[in-house]
Design an enzyme around this catalytic site. Structure first.
Site, PDB file in Angstrom:
ATOM      1  N   ASP A  54      50.967  31.052  42.277  1.00 23.56           N
ATOM      2  CA  ASP A  54      51.842  30.525  41.100  1.00 23.56           C
ATOM      3  C   ASP A  54      52.599  31.773  40.425  1.00 23.56           C
ATOM      4  OD1 ASP A  54      48.672  30.967  40.416  1.00 23.56           O
ATOM      5  OD2 ASP A  54      50.182  31.197  38.715  1.00 23.56           O
TER       6      ASP A  54
ATOM      7  N   ASP B 269      52.651  32.184  37.309  1.00 29.11           N
ATOM      8  CA  ASP B 269      51.747  32.046  35.886  1.00 29.11           C
ATOM      9  C   ASP B 269      52.749  31.205  35.003  1.00 29.11           C
ATOM     10  OD1 ASP B 269      49.820  33.262  34.537  1.00 29.11           O
ATOM     11  OD2 ASP B 269      50.918  34.312  33.322  1.00 29.11           O
TER      12      ASP B 269
HETATM   13  N1  LIG Z   1      48.002  32.777  36.885  1.00 28.37           N
HETATM   14  C1  LIG Z   1      47.018  33.330  37.324  1.00 28.37           C
HETATM   15  N2  LIG Z   1      46.337  33.765  36.168  1.00 28.37           N
HETATM   16  C2  LIG Z   1      45.269  34.361  36.354  1.00 28.37           C
HETATM   17  N3  LIG Z   1      44.578  34.244  37.747  1.00 28.37           N
HETATM   18  C3  LIG Z   1      45.059  33.499  38.627  1.00 28.37           C
HETATM   19  N4  LIG Z   1      44.525  33.323  39.871  1.00 28.37           N
HETATM   20  C4  LIG Z   1      45.706  32.514  40.440  1.00 28.37           C
HETATM   21  N5  LIG Z   1      46.673  32.456  39.635  1.00 28.37           N
HETATM   22  C5  LIG Z   1      46.359  32.935  38.425  1.00 28.37           C
END
Ligand SMILES: Nc1ncnc2[nH]cnc12
Ligand SMILES: CSC[C@H]1O[C@H](OP(=O)(O)O)[C@H](O)[C@@H]1O
Length: 292
Positions: free
Chosen positions: A212, A214
């Site tokens: 992703d 974030d």
């Molecule tokens: N955005 C994210 N923040 C922290 N850990 C993750 N693992 C997968 N995506 C994450």
């Protein structure tokens, strides 16, 4: 047969990776450690004809949150099995446009934003300070990068993994702060593993698999587990291909990096003052330096 396997390669499967496809001759090995129980039994088997030990980081069924992981037991368990090299697999969020979901990054630096996690085997009368300027094994990282190329998976060698406490994902302010620091990817698990692997004189490197963007990204308002799971499934297929290729590339011969001597100049305590109970507890890690 699995009973006679003597694995030197360990694999830690992260979120979405609770077993390793392609394993043969496998059996479960429960390992006791002076630091408590690892996340699960280790699965020892063969991959590409080589003995390998696999551990599901969060336990099968994903039972253990990042803040609850017993990192010491997990790493010590690998050491006890005779492992020298750990390939870590982790889901991460991307903090840069250029690292797209489904890309792989092989970080070479970490920043610690966790709180109160135990990240050392030492203490109780035995003090050691390992070098951690270069927190991953460069030789292993290069091999993992080569393995990604062999497997046809887009990967970038190098980058900084910021390790947050979790389990909630970051706020937008935090995500933008980490971006302003130049961080590449974000996760919740790798920092302690890398430190403890160094103290245990094991090679360690991670394949960070982007799930992703974030929450900083204008097109992705918030991180949701549903979005992550969609990409995890695809990443898991690629991870299996990359790990197979990496295991094939690793020679299994004597290591050419310095990871196996990380404690050589790290121990400060006069061995005559170390309490016998501590000596016993840490024998597997320091025994070779404490011989008369
Ligand atoms: N955005 C994210 N923040 C922290 N850990 C993750 N693992 C997968 N995506 C994450
Ligand atoms: C998939 S949701 C967040 C979760 O995923 C990562 O775990 P791992 O490193 O074991 O793959 C991240 O660190 C969080 O624990």
């Amino acid at each position: 047969m699995a009973e006679s396997l003597n694995p030197k390669i360990g694999i830690i499967g992260g979120s979405g990776l609770y077993h390793m496809p392609g394993f043969t001759n496998q059996r479960e090995v429960k390992v006791d450690t002076p630091f408590g129980d690892p996340s699960d039994p280790y699965v020892v088997g063969e991959l590409e004809g080589k003995p390998v030990a696999f551990l599901a980081r969060h336990g099968r069924g994903h039972r253990i949150s990042p803040s609850e992981l017993n990192f010491r037991a997990n790493i010590y368990g690998f050491k006890k099995l005779g492992i020298e090299t750990i390939i870590s697999l982790s889901a991460v969020g991307s903090l840069k446009e250029e690292h797209k979901p489904l890309d792989f990054v092989i970080p070479d630096q970490f920043v610690d934003r966790t709180r109160g996690r135990i990240s050392t085997f030492f203490g109780e009368g035995l003090v050691a300070h390992v070098s951690f300027a270069d927190p991953v094994c460069h030789h292993l990282a290069a091999t993992l990068n080569q393995a990604c190329q062999h497997a046809g998976v887009a990967a970038k060698l190098g980058g900084t993994y910021i390790c947050m406490e979790g389990p909630a994902f970051s706020t937008k302010a935090e995500s933008n702060l980490y971006r302003s620091w130049g961080m590449d990817v974000i996760g919740m698990t790798n920092l302690q593993e890398a430190k403890l692997a160094r103290e245990a004189e094991l090679c360690y490197s991670t394949i960070a698999m982007v799930t992703d963007y974030d929450c900083w990204h204008p097109d992705h308002d918030a991180v949701t587990v549903a979005d992550i799971i969609r990409n995890l499934t695809h990443n898991a297929e690629n991870a299996a291909k990359v790990v197979k290729a990496a295991v094939g590339l690793l020679s299994g011969g004597p290591r050419i990096c310095g990871c196996g001597r990380a404690l050589e100049y790290a121990i400060l305590t006069d061995k005559s003052t170390v309490p016998p109970a501590t000596c016993q507890k840490l024998e597997l890690l320091v025994g070779k330096y404490f011989q008369a």
